[in-house]
Enzyme design. Structure first.
Site, PDB file in Angstrom:
ATOM      1  N   SER A 274       0.863  -1.180   0.000  1.00 34.31           N
ATOM      2  CA  SER A 274       0.000   0.000   0.000  1.00 34.31           C
ATOM      3  C   SER A 274       0.904   1.235   0.000  1.00 34.31           C
ATOM      4  O   SER A 274       0.938   2.017   0.937  1.00 34.31           O
ATOM      5  CB  SER A 274      -0.923  -0.012   1.220  1.00 34.31           C
TER       6      SER A 274
ATOM      7  N   HIS B  42      -3.184  -6.331   2.277  1.00 32.35           N
ATOM      8  CA  HIS B  42      -2.259  -7.292   2.878  1.00 32.35           C
ATOM      9  C   HIS B  42      -2.906  -8.656   3.129  1.00 32.35           C
ATOM     10  O   HIS B  42      -2.258  -9.560   3.655  1.00 32.35           O
ATOM     11  CB  HIS B  42      -1.718  -6.775   4.217  1.00 32.35           C
TER      12      HIS B  42
ATOM     13  N   GLU C 225      -4.924  -2.536   9.063  1.00 38.43           N
ATOM     14  CA  GLU C 225      -4.159  -3.045  10.211  1.00 38.43           C
ATOM     15  C   GLU C 225      -4.856  -2.796  11.548  1.00 38.43           C
ATOM     16  O   GLU C 225      -5.241  -1.661  11.841  1.00 38.43           O
ATOM     17  CB  GLU C 225      -2.773  -2.375  10.252  1.00 38.43           C
TER      18      GLU C 225
ATOM     19  N   GLU D 131       1.677  -9.459   6.980  1.00 29.02           N
ATOM     20  CA  GLU D 131       2.432  -9.024   8.154  1.00 29.02           C
ATOM     21  C   GLU D 131       2.269  -9.976   9.332  1.00 29.02           C
ATOM     22  O   GLU D 131       2.535  -9.621  10.477  1.00 29.02           O
ATOM     23  CB  GLU D 131       2.038  -7.588   8.516  1.00 29.02           C
TER      24      GLU D 131
ATOM     25  N   ASP E 233      -4.393   1.167  11.511  1.00 26.31           N
ATOM     26  CA  ASP E 233      -3.984   1.814  10.262  1.00 26.31           C
ATOM     27  C   ASP E 233      -4.968   1.399   9.170  1.00 26.31           C
ATOM     28  O   ASP E 233      -4.784   0.355   8.541  1.00 26.31           O
ATOM     29  CB  ASP E 233      -2.552   1.411   9.880  1.00 26.31           C
TER      30      ASP E 233
ATOM     31  N   GLU F 141      -3.506   5.722  12.218  1.00 28.17           N
ATOM     32  CA  GLU F 141      -2.603   6.071  11.106  1.00 28.17           C
ATOM     33  C   GLU F 141      -3.394   6.202   9.808  1.00 28.17           C
ATOM     34  O   GLU F 141      -4.329   5.431   9.557  1.00 28.17           O
ATOM     35  CB  GLU F 141      -1.565   4.950  10.987  1.00 28.17           C
TER      36      GLU F 141
ATOM     37  N   ASP G  71       1.436   8.414   7.275  1.00 31.13           N
ATOM     38  CA  ASP G  71       2.323   7.491   6.551  1.00 31.13           C
ATOM     39  C   ASP G  71       2.359   7.910   5.082  1.00 31.13           C
ATOM     40  O   ASP G  71       3.261   8.650   4.649  1.00 31.13           O
ATOM     41  CB  ASP G  71       1.792   6.057   6.748  1.00 31.13           C
TER      42      ASP G  71
ATOM     43  N   LYS H  93       9.603   5.267   7.515  1.00 31.92           N
ATOM     44  CA  LYS H  93       9.968   4.086   6.722  1.00 31.92           C
ATOM     45  C   LYS H  93      11.183   4.451   5.886  1.00 31.92           C
ATOM     46  O   LYS H  93      11.085   5.318   5.000  1.00 31.92           O
ATOM     47  CB  LYS H  93       8.822   3.708   5.787  1.00 31.92           C
TER      48      LYS H  93
ATOM     49  N   HIS I 221       8.331  -1.141   9.594  1.00 33.93           N
ATOM     50  CA  HIS I 221       8.664  -2.107   8.531  1.00 33.93           C
ATOM     51  C   HIS I 221       7.815  -1.809   7.287  1.00 33.93           C
ATOM     52  O   HIS I 221       7.037  -0.862   7.273  1.00 33.93           O
ATOM     53  CB  HIS I 221       8.348  -3.524   9.039  1.00 33.93           C
TER      54      HIS I 221
ATOM     55  N   LYS J 271       6.585  -0.315  14.614  1.00 36.90           N
ATOM     56  CA  LYS J 271       5.495  -1.086  14.004  1.00 36.90           C
ATOM     57  C   LYS J 271       6.152  -2.134  13.120  1.00 36.90           C
ATOM     58  O   LYS J 271       6.760  -1.803  12.109  1.00 36.90           O
ATOM     59  CB  LYS J 271       4.635  -0.123  13.194  1.00 36.90           C
TER      60      LYS J 271
HETATM   61  P1  PGA Z   1       2.984  -1.217   3.110  1.00 42.38           P
HETATM   62  O1  PGA Z   1       2.007  -1.110   4.361  1.00 42.38           O
HETATM   63  O2  PGA Z   1       4.318  -1.585   3.574  1.00 42.38           O
HETATM   64  O3  PGA Z   1       2.303  -2.265   2.260  1.00 42.38           O
HETATM   65  O4  PGA Z   1       2.954   0.141   2.448  1.00 42.38           O
HETATM   66  C1  PGA Z   1       2.386  -0.639   5.616  1.00 42.38           C
HETATM   67  C2  PGA Z   1       1.605   0.575   6.043  1.00 42.38           C
HETATM   68  O5  PGA Z   1       0.692   1.044   5.335  1.00 42.38           O
HETATM   69  O6  PGA Z   1       1.877   1.114   7.106  1.00 42.38           O
HETATM   70 ZN    ZN Z   2       0.375   2.800   6.844  1.00 41.52          ZN
END
Ligand code: PGA
Ligand code: ZN
Length: 430
Positions: A44, A156, A165, A208, A245, A288, A315, A340, A368, A391
């Site tokens: 995502s 996911h 999430e 995840e 999230d 998030e 994010d 990230k 991650h 996270k």
């Molecule tokens: P992604 O998802 O690593 O697939 O982007 C993680 C997130 O959205 O926090």
């Molecule tokens: Zn996110």
């Protein structure tokens, strides 16, 4: 005399990530050390992330990273061989100049990041220092509270849950080790709760490591989690709190300008009401990406209305990019940053992003990606930056547990010094 910190070699190869997709692995050599780093990959992803270079064509269905690997071996390596491996910022700057684009699309952020992280690790090894201490210095000692994604949805997972999430945070524990035990115990009870309600085939897991049962409504995972936490012997809220999230860029439909959750359409205001309802019913302490990556106004609105009570994390909207974070600070569009490293592409810029957020009084969650490797780099980074939060998925699959296990080692090494912030995860220093 030979300089033990001189980079003598840089070598990249194509390996597989946790989803079985190719990714970049880089080794950096000095006369006394070797640092290896592996690059993660999102599903995502934010539109404004630094570019992950993929080969296209038929190999690996277009996802090959041979060009990124070649860019390391043929273009970056000759420039940095001979440099001092501790000159992290110089090396990162040289790579930015070599690339010459805003989003690292020339060499690929996956090429650049692999080198950047491997350089840091080779330097720490050459100095005989733990990575968190090399990056964070003598004052790196705050353990992160895990945000553990135990129910997976969105892109996911193969279920119909639109929110991505559903995470548990052991805020009442008094060490990382104890917190991760609570998470593991709850995760296994949750498995039983899901199997009992939805059958044995409902305990398959998502990218995840969280379960992906056939749920649809956003409140349903929280009901399961409350049951699991209580059955595990913990108090929801006081001991184990929730983070979520939704990753709402994924269910925003630009053609109609609406968010679609479980087949129902929501405008920004209606989605805000849905969040408020969930927050009033369940002990959610962190939210998030409540709105899509360009919905700055609604981010500002939710921060104004709920920011005193809970953490609002950006994010996809910030993509770990200091420029976008500055805009977010000016607009008061959030009160925390999801960090990230591969969204921005160098360690130096990721640290800049953290400083930018800190100086605005924001929380920071080191994160991650859904596509990961066994590289625990971000565990060290979370401690190096004293962020107080990480996270990194459910306590399942070694791509996730490699980070948790590294944190267990770090806490042990810092015995008597390490601080686990618990409820003070947003700012361990206040
Ligand atoms: P992604 O998802 O690593 O697939 O982007 C993680 C997130 O959205 O926090
Ligand atoms: Zn996110």
């Amino acid at each position: 005399m030979e300089n033990p910190f001189e980079i003598t070699g840089v070598y990249a190869r194509e390996i597989l990530d946790s989803r079985g997709n190719p990714t970049v692995e880089v080794e950096v050599y000095t006369p006394v050390s070797m640092g290896r780093a592996k690059v993660p990959s999102g599903a995502s992803t934010g539109t404004h992330e630094a570019l992950e270079l993929r080969d296209g064509g038929s190999r690996f269905h277009g996802k090959g990273v041979r060009r990124a690997v070649e860019n390391v071996n043929k273009i970056i390596a000759p420039e940095i061989v001979g440099m001092d491996v501790t000159w992290q910022r110089d090396i990162d700057t040289i790579m930015l100049e070599l690339d010459g684009t805003e989003n690292k699309s020339n060499l690929g952020a996956n090429a650049i990041l692999g080198v950047s992280l491997a350089v840091a690790r080779a330097a720490s090894e050459a100095l005989g220092m733990p990575l968190y201490q090399y990056i964070g210095g003598t004052n790196a000692y705050v353990m992160p509270v895990p945000m553990s994604n135990v129910i997976n949805g969105g892109v996911h997972a193969g279920n119909e849950l639109d929110f991505q999430e559903f995470m548990i945070m052991p805020v009442g524990a008094d060490s990382f080790r104890e917190g991760i035990r609570w998470v593991s115990e709850t995760y296994h009870i949750l498995k039983g709760v899901i199997a009992e309600k939805y059958g044995k085939d409902a305990v398959n897991i998502g990218d995840e490591g969280g379960f992906a049962p056939p749920l649809k409504e956003p409140h349903e995972p929280f009901e399961l989690l409350i049951e699991a936490i209580e059955e595990a012997g913990y108090k929801p809220g006081d001991e184990i709190a929730f983070a979520m999230d939704p990753a709402s860029s994924e269910f925003f439909h630009p053609d109609i300008g609406k968010y679609v959750v479980n087949d129902k359409e929501y405008d920004g205001g209606e989605l805000l009401e849905l969040y408020k309802d969930l927050i009033s019913k369940y002990p959610i302490v962190s939210l998030e990406d409540p709105f899509h990556e360009e919905d700055w106004e609604n981010f500002a609105l939710i921060t104004k209305e709920l920011g005193d009570k809970i953490q609002i994390v950006g994010d996809d909207i910030f993509v770990t990019n200091p420029k976008r974070i500055r805009k977010g600070i000016n607009m008061r569009a959030a009160n925390a940053l999801l960090l990230k490293v591969n969204q921005i592409g160098t360690l130096s810029e990721a640290i800049d992003a953290a400083y930018t957020a800190y100086r605005a009084g924001w929380g920071i969650v080191v994160s991650h990606r859904s596509g990961e490797t066994d590289d625990p780099f971000i565990a060290d980074l979370a401690v190096a930056l004293n962020t107080g939060q990480i996270k990194t998925g459910a306590p399942a699959r070694m791509d996730r547990n490699s980070k948790y296990n590294q944190l267990i080692r770090i806490e042990e090494e810092l015995e008597g010094i390490a601080v686990y912030p618990g409820r003070k995860f947003r700012n361990p220093f206040l």
